[in-house]
Design a protein around this motif. Structure first.
Motif, PDB file in Angstrom:
ATOM      1  N   GLN A 194       0.843  -1.190   0.000  1.00  0.00           N
ATOM      2  CA  GLN A 194       0.000   0.000   0.000  1.00  0.00           C
ATOM      3  C   GLN A 194       0.882   1.245   0.000  1.00  0.00           C
ATOM      4  O   GLN A 194       1.889   1.313   0.693  1.00  0.00           O
ATOM      5  N   GLY A 195       0.489   2.206  -0.811  1.00  0.00           N
ATOM      6  CA  GLY A 195       1.253   3.437  -0.907  1.00  0.00           C
ATOM      7  C   GLY A 195       2.393   3.381  -1.903  1.00  0.00           C
ATOM      8  O   GLY A 195       3.141   4.348  -2.040  1.00  0.00           O
ATOM      9  N   ALA A 196       2.529   2.257  -2.622  1.00  0.00           N
ATOM     10  CA  ALA A 196       3.633   2.121  -3.582  1.00  0.00           C
ATOM     11  C   ALA A 196       3.392   2.937  -4.847  1.00  0.00           C
ATOM     12  O   ALA A 196       4.319   3.174  -5.618  1.00  0.00           O
ATOM     13  N   GLY A 197       2.145   3.332  -5.105  1.00  0.00           N
ATOM     14  CA  GLY A 197       1.862   4.173  -6.267  1.00  0.00           C
ATOM     15  C   GLY A 197       1.121   3.480  -7.391  1.00  0.00           C
ATOM     16  O   GLY A 197       1.082   4.000  -8.512  1.00  0.00           O
ATOM     17  N   LEU A 222       3.785  -6.745 -12.833  1.00  0.00           N
ATOM     18  CA  LEU A 222       4.546  -5.531 -12.571  1.00  0.00           C
ATOM     19  C   LEU A 222       4.577  -5.335 -11.059  1.00  0.00           C
ATOM     20  O   LEU A 222       3.529  -5.182 -10.429  1.00  0.00           O
ATOM     21  N   VAL A 223       5.774  -5.371 -10.478  1.00  0.00           N
ATOM     22  CA  VAL A 223       5.932  -5.224  -9.030  1.00  0.00           C
ATOM     23  C   VAL A 223       6.328  -3.784  -8.730  1.00  0.00           C
ATOM     24  O   VAL A 223       7.351  -3.306  -9.241  1.00  0.00           O
ATOM     25  N   PHE A 224       5.549  -3.103  -7.891  1.00  0.00           N
ATOM     26  CA  PHE A 224       5.747  -1.684  -7.608  1.00  0.00           C
ATOM     27  C   PHE A 224       6.414  -1.485  -6.250  1.00  0.00           C
ATOM     28  O   PHE A 224       6.111  -2.192  -5.284  1.00  0.00           O
ATOM     29  N   ALA A 225       7.305  -0.494  -6.203  1.00  0.00           N
ATOM     30  CA  ALA A 225       7.928  -0.098  -4.940  1.00  0.00           C
ATOM     31  C   ALA A 225       8.352   1.356  -5.044  1.00  0.00           C
ATOM     32  O   ALA A 225       8.686   1.849  -6.130  1.00  0.00           O
ATOM     33  N   ASP A 226       8.354   2.035  -3.911  1.00  0.00           N
ATOM     34  CA  ASP A 226       8.744   3.443  -3.858  1.00  0.00           C
ATOM     35  C   ASP A 226      10.239   3.587  -4.113  1.00  0.00           C
ATOM     36  O   ASP A 226      11.054   2.857  -3.540  1.00  0.00           O
ATOM     37  N   THR A 227      10.614   4.530  -4.978  1.00  0.00           N
ATOM     38  CA  THR A 227      12.018   4.735  -5.333  1.00  0.00           C
ATOM     39  C   THR A 227      12.899   4.951  -4.108  1.00  0.00           C
ATOM     40  O   THR A 227      14.025   4.441  -4.044  1.00  0.00           O
ATOM     41  N   ALA A 267       9.800   1.166 -10.264  1.00  0.00           N
ATOM     42  CA  ALA A 267      10.177   2.109  -9.211  1.00  0.00           C
ATOM     43  C   ALA A 267       9.363   3.384  -9.399  1.00  0.00           C
ATOM     44  O   ALA A 267       9.497   4.065 -10.418  1.00  0.00           O
ATOM     45  N   THR A 268       8.526   3.706  -8.439  1.00  0.00           N
ATOM     46  CA  THR A 268       7.621   4.848  -8.562  1.00  0.00           C
ATOM     47  C   THR A 268       8.210   6.096  -7.896  1.00  0.00           C
ATOM     48  O   THR A 268       9.159   6.025  -7.116  1.00  0.00           O
ATOM     49  N   LYS A 269       7.628   7.230  -8.240  1.00  0.00           N
ATOM     50  CA  LYS A 269       7.971   8.528  -7.624  1.00  0.00           C
ATOM     51  C   LYS A 269       9.463   8.847  -7.783  1.00  0.00           C
ATOM     52  O   LYS A 269      10.154   9.168  -6.824  1.00  0.00           O
ATOM     53  N   ILE A 270       9.962   8.733  -9.016  1.00  0.00           N
ATOM     54  CA  ILE A 270      11.396   8.947  -9.246  1.00  0.00           C
ATOM     55  C   ILE A 270      11.811  10.382  -8.997  1.00  0.00           C
ATOM     56  O   ILE A 270      12.999  10.671  -8.833  1.00  0.00           O
ATOM     57  N   ASP A 271      10.837  11.311  -8.965  1.00  0.00           N
ATOM     58  CA  ASP A 271      11.173  12.711  -8.709  1.00  0.00           C
ATOM     59  C   ASP A 271      11.128  13.036  -7.217  1.00  0.00           C
ATOM     60  O   ASP A 271      11.384  14.177  -6.825  1.00  0.00           O
ATOM     61  N   ALA A 272      10.784  12.033  -6.375  1.00  0.00           N
ATOM     62  CA  ALA A 272      10.727  12.280  -4.934  1.00  0.00           C
ATOM     63  C   ALA A 272      12.144  12.456  -4.391  1.00  0.00           C
ATOM     64  O   ALA A 272      13.080  11.750  -4.786  1.00  0.00           O
TER      65      ALA A 272
END
Length: 902
Positions: A94-97, A327-332, A361-366
């Motif tokens: 949860q919260g991975a985007g 597709l496996v999602f995770a926060d950058t 990899a999500t939120k690459i601009d974070a």
């Protein structure tokens, strides 16, 4: 990425002072020839044939069955039959985007409830599939959702889990263990237990309408009666949602994504002030018009790890298993150290292969605090110097009263800061990809799991307004958000499937339909002898298919039994290791820890317990799987060796069936011309038999691989072989009622033994008692499930073979003379069709020319028996191929020995 100078930027800003919103319609879908096809023209021509022929067939007289058949099947002409959908699973915490990604993928904010609400809260599996607007309805809604509820069995499992969470949490709080005090446990486990307890109370409160009503039933009824009331309440809740009797689904619709989401949000997640029914939902399918979905993609959004109910978690795993691509999602910011995401990738790689798993990899601009300030290197220092220099010039321009120059320099500074972020994000992405490649065990290049680095938020900002000023333009260009790259990847998966569908329609379906038209307008092509041929064919083929199916089942089962017998000889050794694990580990824990293990079915995450040996968590399902893994792997090796000749055996069996058909045709009493025509029509069906046998073995190998993975728990998933047994053992141990002495007076009745000793004895007896032997049970379930899967697979594929035979028989029957008198109206219609027929033929021929390098299967004679020495059954073919294989191995061994001696 070369930096612009101040002068170059002056020209750049003139062109980019304000830009139009980004449109995905500008993107290329790849180089596959499917996208080069004139799809609009193909659709238009197919509809042209359909429209013209429909107009001609409108006036057919009643009783003209041949023309009625053409009219009844004409709707298939413009409808290219699509392959089965490609299921693409989105997995991540949860919260991975994932929800934001879905909005970006579909260019549609609000299509996901989490994306619409700004919170990570989706609790239900959501599928996104195609719906053509107004294709089946005259209503204006273009978004539809089908809410499918859990079946009765799964609802019962879910309720049982929540009752267990509620009951045992209260027991822990009350300290009701009879022989040992409750010891302090970790904060993490306290919180996990509390979440499960709170979720159970929340769901039961929703079901009963109020907490007061729920507590009344909970306190005044035994557990079994309470569960019965819960099931009735679930049925009532579903009925209030508009679920028809005898079904378990309902429909909602809307004019746009936001309207639809407002109607289904309580089926997806927790919503304040609304009775949320997501615990009862199997999955929700949202349908709308989008190119990805149109060409056969089904996107499956799998909930994160927030749902702690074990039965629902297992249910989600079952749905995730249906995904062809994951597709496996995770926060950058934490992807390189996110062990859960990395483990998920590795698990999916084991079951699907590296090419069908992608890391996102999500939120690459974070950024973390001071990330940009702390990044070092010549490029970054150069940009900072340019920023500083531009800032000084801007201040000087302001002092000189040159506001225009100061504004342009300020915009240049904005440009430089965006370039700094872009370069930092790109460098960080490359570093993360390199780190993950090492952790995921790939050899690099094509062998590594590909990582997509995305920013869904930046991408959506490019679509926020019709025109976007320079000041509001996101720091990353649309292509650098990699949303277009993922779309292109998905289109690349869909293109070959769609190309094959078009090719089949133009080269197979349409020519066959034209042949039916030609027979309708040309009486001279008919022959009554084809009817007797078809009848004889039906009788012989029905017997032949039944016989070969029975042979195949017997042979497959015999190989399975023989290979498992060798493994079962060592079960005592494995059982001894299981008993040691029980006695020396599980049964050594004190009462609170033991009950915690039973409650969590033998699996605890790290820090869930402070007991010695459990600090890093545990998974006894994995431990038991590791014990039996050598046996499963030994069986798998032997089984693969024994099954190696099977693929060629099935191909040869297809040849036998083809040879039988040709022999039957040669021996028929029909004239030579009829027999030759029947043989010519048989050629494509004969080749199709070989293809079906190849596909059968492909599916069999997939079943075999999944059986090994489930038996060894190689992918780390809890839905494994031993869990089918241990779940029952752990639950029964936890719920076991302590017997009491019946000879004592009721007022002085004492327990025979303490509760914890009774529980441990119960667990031991269930694993290795006189009526239960864990390892034997494991292999029995393994055999039963494998046997059932093999039988189902053979039934399914031999039915496909039967379908091929029926299609061939129908093609013969299509050429029978008409047995009824054709009325004048039918004659007139046939004349009209005959005049239009050359145009139809030309249109089909022209459409076929649009397909590049399209080749049809040619008869190469490979389906005839060659050196099988008259073998006519699968068993005899398999035996001959096995002997030849063994003889070949022996000859190679002798040649090797002779060479070494020389």
């Amino acid at each position: 990425m070369q930096l612009l100078t101040v002068d170059e930027f002056s020209e750049y800003i003139q062109k980019n002072r304000s830009v139009q919103r980004y449109s995905s319609s500008q993107e290329t879908k790849g180089s596959h020839p499917f996208w080069a096809l004139p799809r609009e023209r193909i659709d238009a021509d197919l509809h042209g044939i359909y429209t013209k022929l429909s107009e001609i067939l409108k006036g057919i007289p009643t009783g003209d069955r041949e023309l009625a058949h053409l009219l009844r099947t004409i709707h298939k002409v413009p409808q290219i039959k699509r392959s089965s959908d490609l299921n693409i699973g989105l997995v991540g915490a949860q919260g991975a985007g994932k929800s934001m990604f879905l909005s970006a993928l579909f260019d549609m904010e609000g299509i996901s409830w989490s994306g619409a609400d700004g919170e990570a809260c989706t609790r239900t599996v959501v599928k996104f599939a195609y719906f053509a607007p107004n294709s089946t309805s005259t209503e204006s809604e273009s978004f539809y959702a089908e809410i499918k509820f859990l079946d009765n069995r799964k609802i019962e499992e879910m309720i049982r889990e929540h009752v267990k969470d509620l009951k045992h949490y209260q027991e822990d709080v009350d300290g009701s263990d009879d022989d040992e005090p409750r010891v302090a446990q970790s904060y993490e486990q306290d919180e996990a237990d509390k979440r499960r307890h709170d979720t159970a109370r929340e769901i039961f409160t929703v079901l009963f309408g109020s907490e007061k009503e729920f507590m009344h039933y909970w306190m005044s009824h035994p557990t079994k009666e309470f569960m019965h009331f819960c099931k009735l309440k679930c049925l009532e809740a579903m009925k209030e949602c508009g679920v028809p009797d005898g079904r378990n689904s309902c429909i909602r619709s809307g004019n746009d994504a936001h309207e639809l989401m407002g109607k289904i949000k309580h089926f997806l997640a927790d919503v304040k002030g609304v009775e949320c029914l997501w615990p009862l939902v199997d999955h929700v399918t949202i349908r709308f018009d989008h190119e990805l979905l149109k060409y056969g993609a089904v996107i499956i959004d799998v909930p994160g790890s927030g749902d702690t109910n074990l039965s629902r978690a297992r249910h989600v795993e079952e749905i995730k298993d249906t995904a062809d691509i994951v597709l496996v999602f995770a926060d950058t910011l934490r992807i390189a150290s996110d062990n859960s995401a990395i483990d998920t990738v590795q698990s999916c790689v084991v079951s699907r292969g590296r090419d069908k798993v992608k890391f996102v990899a999500t939120k690459i601009d974070a950024l973390l605090k001071n990330d940009l300030n702390n990044c070092g290197g010549e490029t970054y220092d150069h940009i900072r110097n340019l920023v500083q220099d531009a800032g000084e010039k801007a201040r000087a321009s302001e002092d000189d009263g040159d506001a225009i120059k100061a504004l342009q320099l300020g915009q240049y500074i904005t440009y430089l800061e965006r370039q700094l972020l872009l370069r930092y994000s790109t460098a960080r992405a490359a570093k993360i990809s390199s780190t993950l490649a090492g952790k995921l065990g790939g050899r690099g290049g094509a062998d590594s799991v590909k990582v997509f680095h995305i920013s869904a938020n930046n991408y959506l900002e490019w679509q926020s307004k019709p025109m976007i000023s320079f000041r509001d333009q996101p720091p990353l260009p649309p292509e650098c958000t990699n949303i277009p790259a993922i779309r292109q990847y998905l289109f690349g998966l869909l293109s070959p499937r769609n190309f094959d569908d078009v090719a089949y329609h133009l080269y197979n379906f349409l020519p066959n339909y034209l042949q039916k038209i030609e027979r309708a307008i040309n009486e001279s092509d008919r022959d009554a002898d084809l009817g007797s041929l078809a009848q004889e064919f039906d009788r012989r083929m029905d017997e032949l298919i039944k016989d070969h199916l029975s042979q195949a089942k017997q042979l497959f089962q015999k190989i399975l039994e023989n290979t498992l017998l060798k493994v079962c000889a060592d079960t005592a050794v494995y059982q001894k290791q299981v008993d040691a694990k029980l006695c020396n580990e599980i049964c050594k824990f004190r009462s609170p820890t033991f009950n915690k293990l039973m409650k969590n079915r033998g699996t605890l995450p790290p820090k869930a317990s402070k007991a010695k040996g459990l600090e890093n968590g545990c998974s006894y399902n994995r431990d038991f799987s590791n014990i039996i893994a050598p046996a499963i792997l030994k069986w798998a090796s032997t089984y693969v060796d024994r099954m190696q000749p099977m693929r060629q055996s099935l191909i040869e069996l297809a040849a036998v069936m083809g040879h039988t058909v040709l022999s039957m045709l040669n021996m028929s009493s029909a004239n030579v011309m009829v027999v030759e025509r029947a043989k010519k029509k048989w050629k494509p069906y004969r080749m199709a038999l070989k293809v079906k046998m190849e596909v059968l073995m492909d599916e069999f190998e997939k079943i075999h691989k999944n059986a090994v993975i489930g038996g060894t728990m190689e992918d780390g998933r809890q839905n494994c072989l031993v869990a089918t047994i241990t779940d029952q053992h752990f639950d029964a141990t936890l719920d076991a009622e302590l017997p009491q002495n019946s000879g004592c007076h009721s007022a002085k009745r004492k327990n025979q033994e303490t509760r914890i000793k009774f529980q441990k004895r119960t667990l031991t007896e269930r694993f290795s008692g006189p009526n239960s032997y864990f390892v034997d049970d494991v292999f029995k379930i393994f055999y039963d499930s494998s046997s059932k899967n093999i039988d189902n697979l053979l039934d399914e594929h031999f039915q496909r073979i039967r379908d091929i035979m029926e299609q061939y028989s129908a093609s013969l029957k299509d050429e029978l003379p008409i047995t009824y008198k054709v009325e004048q109206g039918g004659i007139d219609v046939r004349a009209d069709i005959a005049r239009a027929f050359p145009k139809f033929e030309k249109m089909v021929a022209d459409l076929q020319k649009e397909l590049p390098n399209q080749t049809r299967a040619q008869d190469d004679g490979t389906m005839y028996l060659t050196d099988m020495d008259g073998a006519s059954t699968l068993a005899t073919i398999y035996a001959q191929l096995s002997r030849k294989r063994k003889q070949g191995a022996q000859d190679n061994a002798k040649a090797k020995v002779k060479k070494e001696r020389c």
